[in-house]
Design a protein around this motif. Structure first.
Motif, PDB file in Angstrom:
ATOM      1  N   TRP A  14      42.074  39.033  27.750  1.00 57.71           N
ATOM      2  CA  TRP A  14      42.345  40.102  28.701  1.00 57.71           C
ATOM      3  C   TRP A  14      42.767  39.609  30.078  1.00 57.71           C
ATOM      4  CZ3 TRP A  14      42.701  44.098  25.803  1.00 57.71           C
ATOM      5  CH2 TRP A  14      41.829  44.283  24.730  1.00 57.71           C
ATOM      6  N   THR A  15      43.756  40.314  30.654  1.00 59.13           N
ATOM      7  CA  THR A  15      44.029  40.244  32.083  1.00 59.13           C
ATOM      8  C   THR A  15      43.441  41.512  32.700  1.00 59.13           C
ATOM      9  OG1 THR A  15      46.062  38.968  31.787  1.00 59.13           O
ATOM     10  CG2 THR A  15      45.818  40.161  33.857  1.00 59.13           C
ATOM     11  N   VAL A  16      42.710  41.366  33.794  1.00 58.21           N
ATOM     12  CA  VAL A  16      41.992  42.491  34.397  1.00 58.21           C
ATOM     13  C   VAL A  16      42.382  42.619  35.861  1.00 58.21           C
ATOM     14  CG1 VAL A  16      39.724  43.480  34.920  1.00 58.21           C
ATOM     15  CG2 VAL A  16      40.042  42.128  32.837  1.00 58.21           C
ATOM     16  N   ALA A  17      42.659  43.845  36.292  1.00 54.28           N
ATOM     17  CA  ALA A  17      42.943  44.136  37.699  1.00 54.28           C
ATOM     18  C   ALA A  17      41.905  45.121  38.209  1.00 54.28           C
ATOM     19  CB  ALA A  17      44.346  44.721  37.850  1.00 54.28           C
ATOM     20  N   MET A  18      41.349  44.836  39.394  1.00 59.93           N
ATOM     21  CA  MET A  18      40.323  45.708  39.949  1.00 59.93           C
ATOM     22  C   MET A  18      40.637  46.028  41.405  1.00 59.93           C
ATOM     23  SD  MET A  18      36.155  45.402  39.780  1.00 59.93           S
ATOM     24  CE  MET A  18      35.963  43.961  40.816  1.00 59.93           C
ATOM     25  N   GLY A  19      40.472  47.315  41.759  1.00 64.04           N
ATOM     26  CA  GLY A  19      40.668  47.764  43.121  1.00 64.04           C
ATOM     27  C   GLY A  19      39.343  48.016  43.812  1.00 64.04           C
ATOM     28  N   ALA A  63      44.559  44.506  30.183  1.00 60.74           N
ATOM     29  CA  ALA A  63      45.659  44.446  29.222  1.00 60.74           C
ATOM     30  C   ALA A  63      45.564  43.153  28.433  1.00 60.74           C
ATOM     31  CB  ALA A  63      47.003  44.539  29.933  1.00 60.74           C
ATOM     32  N   PHE A  64      45.950  43.241  27.181  1.00 57.47           N
ATOM     33  CA  PHE A  64      45.925  42.103  26.255  1.00 57.47           C
ATOM     34  C   PHE A  64      47.022  41.112  26.633  1.00 57.47           C
ATOM     35  CE2 PHE A  64      46.593  40.207  21.994  1.00 57.47           C
ATOM     36  CZ  PHE A  64      45.283  39.953  21.637  1.00 57.47           C
ATOM     37  N   HIS A  65      46.724  39.806  26.543  1.00 61.41           N
ATOM     38  CA  HIS A  65      47.746  38.844  26.952  1.00 61.41           C
ATOM     39  C   HIS A  65      48.075  37.770  25.913  1.00 61.41           C
ATOM     40  CE1 HIS A  65      44.232  36.815  29.324  1.00 61.41           C
ATOM     41  NE2 HIS A  65      44.233  36.394  28.084  1.00 61.41           N
ATOM     42  N   LEU A 114      50.653  45.674  33.334  1.00 56.99           N
ATOM     43  CA  LEU A 114      49.990  46.746  32.596  1.00 56.99           C
ATOM     44  C   LEU A 114      48.543  46.892  33.044  1.00 56.99           C
ATOM     45  CD1 LEU A 114      50.027  48.928  30.436  1.00 56.99           C
ATOM     46  CD2 LEU A 114      49.485  47.169  28.737  1.00 56.99           C
ATOM     47  N   ALA A 115      47.852  45.785  33.311  1.00 57.85           N
ATOM     48  CA  ALA A 115      46.470  45.864  33.789  1.00 57.85           C
ATOM     49  C   ALA A 115      46.399  46.645  35.101  1.00 57.85           C
ATOM     50  CB  ALA A 115      45.894  44.466  33.976  1.00 57.85           C
ATOM     51  N   VAL A 116      47.368  46.412  35.991  1.00 56.61           N
ATOM     52  CA  VAL A 116      47.397  47.134  37.268  1.00 56.61           C
ATOM     53  C   VAL A 116      47.693  48.619  37.043  1.00 56.61           C
ATOM     54  CG1 VAL A 116      48.561  47.337  39.493  1.00 56.61           C
ATOM     55  CG2 VAL A 116      48.025  45.073  38.573  1.00 56.61           C
TER      56      VAL A 116
END
Length: 277
Positions: free
Chosen positions: A31-36, A44-46, A93-95
Motif C-alpha cells: 500500500w501507498t497511503v496519503a493522510m491529511g 492504493a495498491f502499488h 490514487l491514494a491522495v
C-alpha cells in the motif's frame, strides 16, 4: 484520474468542504497511503512483493513529494495527475482516495442518492451465473459460496497462484477456481454474467478496457481498498457495484501499517458496499 479529481473538486465546492493538508505519505507492503491533517486518509495498491508484475522502483522515488507536506491534498493530486510511473499513479490514487474520504461517509453518500450497506454476501449471484474475478484475493470465499466454479484472471504467473496435490491422483486447485492470464481477459469477460474487478486496476489504468470487455455483464463490480474513490466516478465509468473499506481512525491505521508488529490487523477500518443496480 483527472475526471475523478474534477468531480471531487466540484463536490467539495458544493458541500463547502475544506481539503486537508498533507501530513504523511507512506509506502508500506502492498500500500501507498496519503493522510491529511483533518483525518482524510486513503490508500492504493502499488504492485510490490509477490504482486510485482511491473519493474520495481525504489520507493525513494516518492521523496521529492516531501515538499507537499503541509500543503493541500488537492495540490498534490494535481501534481500527480499526469504521472505515468506506477508508483506515482499509486500515490495519486491514494491522495484522491483520501480526498474522497469525507465524501464517502454514510450521511454524505445518502445525501447524494447512494445507500451504503455493510459488507454483503453477494446474494445477487445465481448458481448458474458465469462469474469472473479480475485479481485473485478478495471475494473468493463469498463468490464460491454462491456458485461452484469461478474464473479468476490475474497478471501474476499462474504457477504462483495454483496449487497442486500429488497422490494417487493429481489435483490442481484451489477447488472451484479456474485461473487465467491477463491475455484471456477480453474473451472471458465478454461472456460473463458477473464481473468483479480489483480496485488496483485504477492504478494501472486497465479498468477502462475491462469494463468495456464486460459490457454484457449484469453486474460489473469493483472491490478492495483501492476502490475508495467517490462512487460518482466509478458509476460514470460503468461500475454498478462497489465493495471497499473506509477508515475510522486515521492515526491508528497509519501506525499499524507503518509498524505491523505494533498491533493486530488493519485497526481502524470498516467495510461497506454500494449497489447501483
Amino acid at each position: 484520474m483527472e475526471k475523478a479529481y474534477l468531480q471531487i473538486v466540484d463536490l467539495y465546492r458544493q458541500e463547502g468542504l475544506k481539503p486537508g493538508r498533507l501530513t504523511q505519505l507512506g509506502y508500506f507492503p502492498k500500500w501507498t497511503v496519503a493522510m491529511g491533517d483533518n483525518g482524510q486518509i486513503g490508500r492504493a495498491f502499488h504492485f510490490d512483493g509477490e504482486h510485482a508484475v511491473y519493474p520495481l522502483r525504489d520507493p525513494d522515488v516518492l521523496l521529492p513529494l516531501q515538499r507537499f507536506v503541509g500543503k493541500s491534498l488537492l495540490a498534490l493530486a494535481e501534481e500527480l495527475l499526469a504521472e505515468t510511473d506506477i508508483q506515482m499513479r499509486a500515490a495519486c490514487l491514494a491522495v484522491l482516495n483520501a480526498l474522497s474520504h469525507p465524501l464517502n461517509q454514510a450521511g454524505q453518500l445518502k445525501k447524494r442518492g447512494f445507500e451504503p450497506v455493510e459488507f454483503d454476501n453477494l446474494e445477487f449471484i445465481n448458481t448458474e451465473d458465469r462469474v469472473v474475478l479480475v485479481g485473485y484475493g478478495a471475494l473468493i470465499k463469498e463468490t464460491l459460496a454462491r456458485c461452484s466454479v469461478i474464473d479468476v484472471c490475474d497478471m501474476r504467473s499462474l504457477s504462483s497462484l495454483r496449487t497442486v496435490s500429488i497422490g494417487r491422483t493429481i489435483e490442481y486447485g484451489p477447488p472451484g477456481i479456474r485461473f487465467h492470464g491477463a491475455a484471456e481477459n477480453q474473451t472471458l469477460l465478454a461472456d460473463a454474467d458477473i464481473v468483479l474487478i480489483s480496485g488496483s486496476t485504477l492504478v494501472n489504468g486497465t479498468y477502462r478496457d475491462l469494463i468495456r470487455y464486460a459490457r454484457k455483464a449484469r453486474v460489473i463490480g469493483m472491490f478492495g481498498p483501492s476502490a475508495q474513490l467517490i462512487p460518482e466516478f466509478l458509476q460514470g465509468g460503468g461500475i454498478n457495484y462497489i465493495t471497499t473499506s473506509g477508515i475510522t481512525d486515521a492515526d491508528r491505521f497509519y501506525q499499524v501499517l507503518s509498524n505491523p508488529y505494533a498491533g493486530e490487523g488493519e485497526s481502524g477500518t470498516y467495510k461497506y458496499t454500494i449497489r447501483m443496480f
